[in-house]
Design an enzyme around this catalytic site. Structure first.
Site, PDB file in Angstrom:
ATOM      1  N   GLU A 102       1.006  -1.915   0.267  1.00  0.00           N
ATOM      2  CA  GLU A 102      -0.375   0.181   0.235  1.00  0.00           C
ATOM      3  C   GLU A 102       0.665   1.346  -0.174  1.00  0.00           C
ATOM      4  O   GLU A 102       1.094   1.490   0.901  1.00  0.00           O
ATOM      5  CB  GLU A 102      -0.779  -0.312   1.142  1.00  0.00           C
ATOM      6  CG  GLU A 102      -1.718  -1.097   1.310  1.00  0.00           C
ATOM      7  CD  GLU A 102      -2.327  -1.774   2.722  1.00  0.00           C
ATOM      8  OE1 GLU A 102      -3.140  -2.407   2.462  1.00  0.00           O
ATOM      9  OE2 GLU A 102      -1.502  -0.541   4.075  1.00  0.00           O
ATOM     10  N   ASP A 131      -0.271   0.142  10.656  1.00  0.00           N
ATOM     11  CA  ASP A 131      -0.074  -0.984  11.273  1.00  0.00           C
ATOM     12  C   ASP A 131       1.217  -1.972  10.880  1.00  0.00           C
ATOM     13  O   ASP A 131       1.764  -2.512  11.747  1.00  0.00           O
ATOM     14  CB  ASP A 131      -1.275  -2.046  11.033  1.00  0.00           C
ATOM     15  CG  ASP A 131      -1.886  -2.171  11.981  1.00  0.00           C
ATOM     16  OD1 ASP A 131      -1.802  -1.312  13.267  1.00  0.00           O
ATOM     17  OD2 ASP A 131      -2.357  -3.305  12.254  1.00  0.00           O
ATOM     18  N   LYS A 265      -6.880  -5.618  10.763  1.00  0.00           N
ATOM     19  CA  LYS A 265      -8.201  -3.838  10.590  1.00  0.00           C
ATOM     20  C   LYS A 265      -9.008  -3.656  11.912  1.00  0.00           C
ATOM     21  O   LYS A 265      -8.772  -1.908  12.380  1.00  0.00           O
ATOM     22  CB  LYS A 265      -8.482  -4.106   9.016  1.00  0.00           C
ATOM     23  CG  LYS A 265      -9.386  -2.355   9.251  1.00  0.00           C
ATOM     24  CD  LYS A 265      -9.840  -2.776   8.088  1.00  0.00           C
ATOM     25  CE  LYS A 265      -9.764  -1.060   7.464  1.00  0.00           C
ATOM     26  NZ  LYS A 265     -10.999  -1.225   6.298  1.00  0.00           N
ATOM     27  N   ASP A 289     -10.815   2.857   3.503  1.00  0.00           N
ATOM     28  CA  ASP A 289      -9.848   2.131   3.067  1.00  0.00           C
ATOM     29  C   ASP A 289      -8.316   3.274   2.431  1.00  0.00           C
ATOM     30  O   ASP A 289      -8.398   3.748   2.266  1.00  0.00           O
ATOM     31  CB  ASP A 289     -10.004   1.244   1.456  1.00  0.00           C
ATOM     32  CG  ASP A 289     -10.598  -0.167   2.408  1.00  0.00           C
ATOM     33  OD1 ASP A 289     -10.878   0.314   3.615  1.00  0.00           O
ATOM     34  OD2 ASP A 289     -10.951  -0.816   1.633  1.00  0.00           O
ATOM     35  N   ASP A 412     -16.074  -5.943   8.845  1.00  0.00           N
ATOM     36  CA  ASP A 412     -16.597  -4.924   8.461  1.00  0.00           C
ATOM     37  C   ASP A 412     -18.406  -5.834   8.418  1.00  0.00           C
ATOM     38  O   ASP A 412     -19.169  -5.298   9.287  1.00  0.00           O
ATOM     39  CB  ASP A 412     -16.678  -3.746   7.517  1.00  0.00           C
ATOM     40  CG  ASP A 412     -16.074  -5.368   6.367  1.00  0.00           C
ATOM     41  OD1 ASP A 412     -15.980  -6.271   6.281  1.00  0.00           O
ATOM     42  OD2 ASP A 412     -15.510  -5.049   4.771  1.00  0.00           O
TER      43      ASP A 412
END
Length: 704
Positions: A102, A131, A265, A289, A412
């Site tokens: 990412e 993280d 997450k 996100d 989620d």
């Protein structure tokens, strides 16, 4: 008070309900017929099981068609009645976990797009959870804090709608944009160099006291380090180049220890919830996100149309915007849009208790997550550091009945489900201009791996003590429980898709009928069930603005998942459930990203890695192509063949049509995205074994 929003029930509700009645009667008739066939041969048992699963999944899906609604918001009315200075504060949570997977510059663009909301900057705080515990990510956001002083006034001055610099500069050049792009590219280059080196070099020019921040990283590892919280921008002190205050920008890397469970997450979001409670304590929280940038600067105002309405706000937990994606090719070959999941079904749930939480683009009421919480204070930073510690949650209800919920890979889905069971409601908000845009996978293996992970996580909900049938139907509502049961049993689609993908073509090869003759009235029951289901699906897609080709891609991917992600996910969950660690198979494509993107833009499937998914897919494709060729040859030479075996010949042709791109990848293509030779050979071998086993089985049946 003037209404800030409107709702209408969709016009085809009564038609939906009439169709449910007729279709359910046809299902009952089919099951009765299949049971009578079972008395004559046990060969029909797998088909009966497949049709039972199809029937049950159909029942669950109908709850989304019971009362679909559409909403419309009026943010201009809101601003006429509410002073902008009186708008509630908003905390934005952005999570990232790996600076190599990412890219920090992408996360920075997402954060900058949120900082540029049409919202009072002194009411806005951006929290970034790292993280990965990466000094490079902190460095990227230090650079972003400097760039923001120029970017935010530029957005306001030009009235930009694309407020992600990455998205904006891909399509806009010239004039002042060139100057701003030079600044952005300079920042991007600095961050890129740090990523390549893996650390922040001594050649970087820092402000007073900034270099000392990176001394903390000495001895750090990704999975073993203390909490790091750094306030990069403070609204009460920092301003842009025009003198206007900037939003708060806070970097958070929670404590990690090898002996502690960090809950992925969900754990990161709970840390941000506690840290923000100590520092800004906004009543509203937006989760994003890291690649889902803000595409509509007025998105918070659309959400406030519901949160500031006393008629709905009392039990409103969250306002969910649909996941939308940029860069999807014309026909959406991998069905990354997930139109049914993110839009069509969400409208159906919105007519009941509301849509589910999908992990991003969602505004929460803080009190739905953990009550009123503490308030910000002088010792806020110390409280925040304590709240990010590994030991903070021990002996508390965080993750069980407070905050984002633990217990499933799909945190989620599970969190939204539990909130609905606790009596909270939600709203689906879908403005004309998409509020948020993200990146979708660009190769088939990534798409299927993502679906497999979802499948395992959904099973974890289905087999928990909060099972949607036994718990959800009583706590949320009967219809909501059915919807959540339908989703949590997503992986069971593998049963009908695999059975129908293999048994009918094998039986066709050896002239064993499994369905009624065309001249038999029962044939029309099967034909009606197939045709009506597909036609209804097509109509709903077209009504939501899709094209026929995109609908075809979506149903093709459903069949693809049915023989890949779903069975592999089911097996992995089963092994995990009995205590056997199931090995993953994360593969890395050997082709360059540029080649992959070029193929994707041309609408060509990418199967260029050695994946077990592709072995299963190739096997089913070869079996159906073989049976189709043999079936057509026999139909041309054998009288009565079509009358007796038309249904199976049609199914083989239907599967083969969906597999055309697979045949190209196996036999016709020579580019880097073709199926590897080894996978093709294994698929052909397994298909040959299945055909031989089919010969033995059907020969024995005929002898009886």
């Amino acid at each position: 008070m003037t209404a800030f929003h409107a709702l209408r029930v969709t016009r085809h509700v009564l038609l939906n309900r009439a169709h449910m009645l007729v279709y359910s009667l046809a299902i009952l008739a089919l099951l009765r017929h299949r049971l009578s066939c079972l008395l004559s041969s046990s060969l029909f048992l797998p088909l009966l099981l497949a049709e039972l699963v199809l029937a049950l999944m159909w029942v669950g899906s109908q709850a989304t068609r019971w009362r679909p609604v559409r909403r419309h918001e009026f943010p201009d009315r809101l601003l006429r009645e509410v002073d902008p200075a009186a708008l509630p504060a908003l905390d934005v949570f952005i999570c990232t976990a790996d600076p190599h997977r990412e890219p920090p510059i992408s996360v920075v663009s997402t954060a900058l797009s949120a900082m540029a909301f049409d919202y009072p900057p002194d009411r806005l705080s951006i929290y970034v959870s790292d993280d990965g515990g990466s000094a490079v990510t902190l460095f990227a956001f230090m650079e972003a804090s400097r760039f923001a002083r120029y970017w935010l006034p530029f957005c306001k001055e030009k009235g930009l709608l694309d407020r992600s610099p990455e998205a904006y500069f891909q399509s806009n050049i010239g004039g002042d944009s060139d100057k701003m792009k030079v600044m952005y590219e300079s920042m991007k280059e600095k961050v890129g160099r740090a990523i390549e080196r893996g650390y922040v070099g001594n050649d970087v020019v820092f402000g007073a006291g900034e270099r000392g921040l990176f001394e903390k990283w000495k001895g750090f590892t990704r999975h073993d380090h203390p909490s790091v919280i750094q306030v990069l921008l403070q609204s009460s002190k920092d301003s842009d180049i025009t003198g206007n205050s900037l939003p708060n920008l806070i970097y958070v890397s929670r404590e990690k220890r090898p002996t502690s469970n960090h809950h992925f997450k969900a754990g990161a979001l709970n840390v941000l919830t506690r840290v923000s409670s100590a520092m800004s304590n906004a009543p509203l929280i937006l989760t994003l996100d890291c690649d889902m940038y803000c595409n509509n600067p007025r998105a918070p105002l659309h959400a406030l149309c519901y949160f500031l309405d006393p008629a709905v706000s009392a039990d409103l937990a969250f306002v969910q915007f649909p996941q939308c994606f940029h860069g999807i090719n014309e026909n959406d070959i991998y069905a990354c849009e997930f139109k049914r999941l993110f839009r069509i079904n969400s409208r159906g749930m919105d007519g009941l208790r509301g849509p589910n939480y999908v992990g991003t683009g969602c505004f929460f009421s803080r009190r739905s997550l953990h009550g009123t919480g503490s308030s910000a204070s002088e010792s806020a930073l110390q409280k925040a550091v304590e709240a990010a510690a590994c030991s903070f949650e021990l002996g508390t209800k965080w993750g069980s009945s407070i905050g984002f919920r633990y217990g499933s890979l799909v945190e989620d889905f599970y969190t939204g489900y539990r909130l609905h069971c606790e009596g909270w409601k939600s709203v689906f908000c879908d403005p004309a201009r998409p509020a948020f845009l993200g990146d979708g996978p660009k190769n088939l293996n990534d798409v299927l791996s993502q679906s497999k992970r979802w499948c395992v996580g959904l099973y974890e909900v289905a087999f928990s003590r909060f099972n949607p049938i036994t718990f959800g139907t009583t706590k949320a509502s009967f219809l909501m429980g059915l919807i959540y049961a339908h989703y949590s049993c997503w992986g069971t689609w593998c049963v009908p898709v695999t059975v129908y993908g293999l048994l009918p073509p094998l039986a066709l090869m050896y002239q064993t009928p499994l369905f009624p003759k065309v001249s038999d009235p029962w044939f029309f029951v099967y034909a009606y069930l197939f045709t009506a289901a597909y036609c209804q699906d097509l109509v709903e897609f077209l009504a939501d603005g899709a094209t026929i080709r995109r609908w075809w891609s979506d149903q093709r991917m459903w069949l693809t998942r049915g023989v890949t992600s779903f069975p592999f996910g089911t097996i992995q969950f089963g092994l995990n459930h009995i205590g056997i660690s199931a090995p993953g198979f994360n593969v890395t494509s050997k082709v360059t990203e540029e080649e992959q993107i070029e193929r994707y833009e041309r609408g060509v499937l990418d199967l260029g890695v050695e994946s077990p998914f592709f072995v299963a897919l190739g096997t089913v494709a070869v079996v159906n192509l073989s049976s189709l060729v043999v079936g057509i040859a026999r139909a041309a030479t054998t009288e009565g063949f079509l009358d007796e075996l038309f249904a199976q010949l049609f199914l083989s042709g239907f599967v083969a049509a969906n597999c055309w791109a697979i045949y190209e990848a196996m036999f016709l293509r020579s580019d880097g995205g073709r199926m590897p030779r080894s996978v093709t050979v294994i698929s052909l071998t397994i298909a040959g074994l299945l055909l031989f086993m089919g010969y033995l089985v059907f020969h024995i049946i005929k002898l009886r």
